[in-house]
Design a protein around this motif. Structure first.
Motif, PDB file in Angstrom:
ATOM      1  N   PRO A   4       0.837  -1.205   0.000  1.00  0.00           N
ATOM      2  CA  PRO A   4       0.000   0.000   0.000  1.00  0.00           C
ATOM      3  C   PRO A   4       0.870   1.252   0.000  1.00  0.00           C
ATOM      4  O   PRO A   4       1.932   1.284   0.638  1.00  0.00           O
ATOM      5  CB  PRO A   4      -0.781  -0.135   1.309  1.00  0.00           C
ATOM      6  N   SER A  28       6.732   2.379   1.625  1.00  0.00           N
ATOM      7  CA  SER A  28       5.425   2.962   1.917  1.00  0.00           C
ATOM      8  C   SER A  28       5.564   4.253   2.714  1.00  0.00           C
ATOM      9  O   SER A  28       6.565   4.471   3.403  1.00  0.00           O
ATOM     10  CB  SER A  28       4.570   1.980   2.727  1.00  0.00           C
ATOM     11  N   CYS A  83      -5.234   6.165   4.229  1.00  0.00           N
ATOM     12  CA  CYS A  83      -4.538   4.877   4.342  1.00  0.00           C
ATOM     13  C   CYS A  83      -5.291   3.770   3.604  1.00  0.00           C
ATOM     14  O   CYS A  83      -6.510   3.683   3.636  1.00  0.00           O
ATOM     15  CB  CYS A  83      -4.369   4.481   5.807  1.00  0.00           C
ATOM     16  N   GLU A  84      -4.521   2.907   2.958  1.00  0.00           N
ATOM     17  CA  GLU A  84      -5.067   1.705   2.328  1.00  0.00           C
ATOM     18  C   GLU A  84      -5.066   0.525   3.294  1.00  0.00           C
ATOM     19  O   GLU A  84      -5.813  -0.436   3.115  1.00  0.00           O
ATOM     20  CB  GLU A  84      -4.258   1.355   1.087  1.00  0.00           C
ATOM     21  N   ASP A 110     -12.276   3.137   3.944  1.00  0.00           N
ATOM     22  CA  ASP A 110     -11.923   2.336   2.775  1.00  0.00           C
ATOM     23  C   ASP A 110     -10.708   1.452   2.998  1.00  0.00           C
ATOM     24  O   ASP A 110     -10.291   0.717   2.095  1.00  0.00           O
ATOM     25  CB  ASP A 110     -11.660   3.255   1.570  1.00  0.00           C
ATOM     26  N   ALA A 111     -10.116   1.513   4.175  1.00  0.00           N
ATOM     27  CA  ALA A 111      -8.876   0.790   4.440  1.00  0.00           C
ATOM     28  C   ALA A 111      -9.138  -0.657   4.836  1.00  0.00           C
ATOM     29  O   ALA A 111     -10.160  -0.980   5.442  1.00  0.00           O
ATOM     30  CB  ALA A 111      -8.079   1.487   5.544  1.00  0.00           C
TER      31      ALA A 111
END
Length: 280
Positions: A4, A28, A83-84, A110-111
Motif C-alpha cells: 500500500p 510505503s 490509508c489503504e 476504505d482501508a
C-alpha cells in the motif's frame, strides 16, 4: 504484489514502531497514531532511531532521509483517512483493541484493517466492525525489522482475496507469511507459550538452570534463542497475559506457573525492566 502507498499504524510502542519501520524500509508512507502529542513525538523518535540503526548496519536498503521523510506521527486519528491499510498495534487488551479498530474504521472507511494481536480472537475483534470481511490478523514478531515471519490470521468473514493480498504484502516486506485460521493463540503463540511454560516448570522444579534449559534448545534443537530468554525479550507480563487467555480457552495445560506470576508481581518483566529470568 506492491505494498500500500500509505499505511497507518495505530500505536507507536515497540511493536508499532517496528511495523512502521518495516513498511518505511520497503517504500510505503506511514502514519503512526498515538494517544497524545507527546507520545506521538516519542514514537517518531523511536522509529527514526530504529531506521538510523539499520542504516548504520547497512540493513536499511533505502536512503535514510527518504525513509524518515515518509513518516508522520500524530495524535489525530482523522489523519488515517488516506490509508489503504491500518494495522492496530496497541497493548494486548481485547476491549482496547476493539475500540481502536472501530475508531480506525470510522476514520479510514476504505482501508483494510489488521490487528497485530498475538493471541486474541480475530472473530471476537471483528464483532464490532461494520465490514469484518476487510479485517484479519497480521501478527508481526519482535523485533519486527529483522524478524522473518508474519502470521496471517483469518476470521470467518475474512475474504480469500484479502488473504491473498496480505500474503503479497508480507512477501513485499521481505518476510515469510504463514496463514492460520482464528483459534486461541493461533499457531505461533500457542506453541511458543507451551514450550516456555514447560521450561518455567522445569526451572521451578530445579531440573536445570535457566541458562542450561535454554542451551538445551539452542544447541540441541537449533532454536535461535531459548524459551526463557525469549520470554525475557517478549516480556513476562505479555507471556502471562497470553497464558491466562489460553488457559481460559484451552484448559489447565496452559495455567501459568507460580514462578511466572511471582516475577511479574515483583516487577521483573524481562529485558524491558532489566531483570526477568536473566539480568539484562
Amino acid at each position: 504484489m506492491t505494498l500500500p502507498q500509505t499505511v497507518g499504524v495505530f500505536g507507536g510502542g515497540r511493536m508499532g514502531s517496528g511495523i512502521a519501520h518495516a513498511f518505511l524500509a520497503s517504500g510505503s508512507h506511514v502514519i503512526v497514531v498515538e494517544n497524545d502529542p507527546e507520545a506521538a513525538d516519542q514514537a517518531r523518535t523511536r522509529v527514526a532511531g530504529s531506521l538510523a540503526k539499520a542504516h548504520d548496519k547497512g540493513r536499511l536498503g533505502v536512503p535514510l532521509q527518504d525513509a524518515v521523510a515518509r513518516l508522520r506521527t500524530t495524535a489525530d486519528p482523522g489523519e488515517l483517512a488516506p490509508c489503504e491499510l491500518v494495522v492496530e498495534a496497541v497493548p494486548e487488551d481485547a476491549a482496547l483493541k476493539a475500540q481502536v479498530l472501530a475508531l480506525a474504521e470510522q476514520r479510514a472507511p476504505d482501508a483494510v484493517l489488521a490487528s497485530n494481536t498475538s493471541s486474541l480472537s480475530i472473530d471476537g475483534l471483528a464483532a464490532g466492525l461494520a465490514a469484518p470481511d476487510r479485517f484479519l490478523g497480521l501478527h508481526f514478531f519482535n523485533p519486527v525489522p529483522v524478524s522473518d515471519l508474519v502470521e496471517i490470521v483469518t476470521g470467518d468473514r475474512t475474504t480469500p482475496a484479502l488473504v491473498t493480498r496480505a500474503q503479497g504484502w508480507v512477501a513485499a516486506l521481505g518476510k515469510t507469511p504463514i496463514t492460520v485460521s482464528d483459534s486461541p493463540g493461533f499457531a505461533s503463540s500457542r506453541l511458543g507459550v507451551c514450550l516456555a511454560l514447560e521450561a518455567m516448570r522445569m526451572l521451578e522444579e530445579g531440573v536445570a538452570s535457566a541458562a542450561d534449559i535454554d542451551t538445551a534448545m539452542t544447541l540441541g534443537y537449533r532454536h535461535p534463542m531459548g524459551p526463557l530468554r525469549t520470554t525475557d525479550v517478549v516480556g513476562l507480563d505479555v507471556r502471562l497475559a497470553i497464558a491466562e487467555h489460553l488457559a481460559r480457552e484451552l484448559g489447565p495445560r496452559f495455567e501459568p506457573p507460580r514462578i511466572l506470576r511471582d516475577l511479574v508481581a515483583a516487577g521483573h518483566l524481562g529485558r524491558k525492566s532489566g531483570q526477568g529470568f536473566y539480568v539484562w
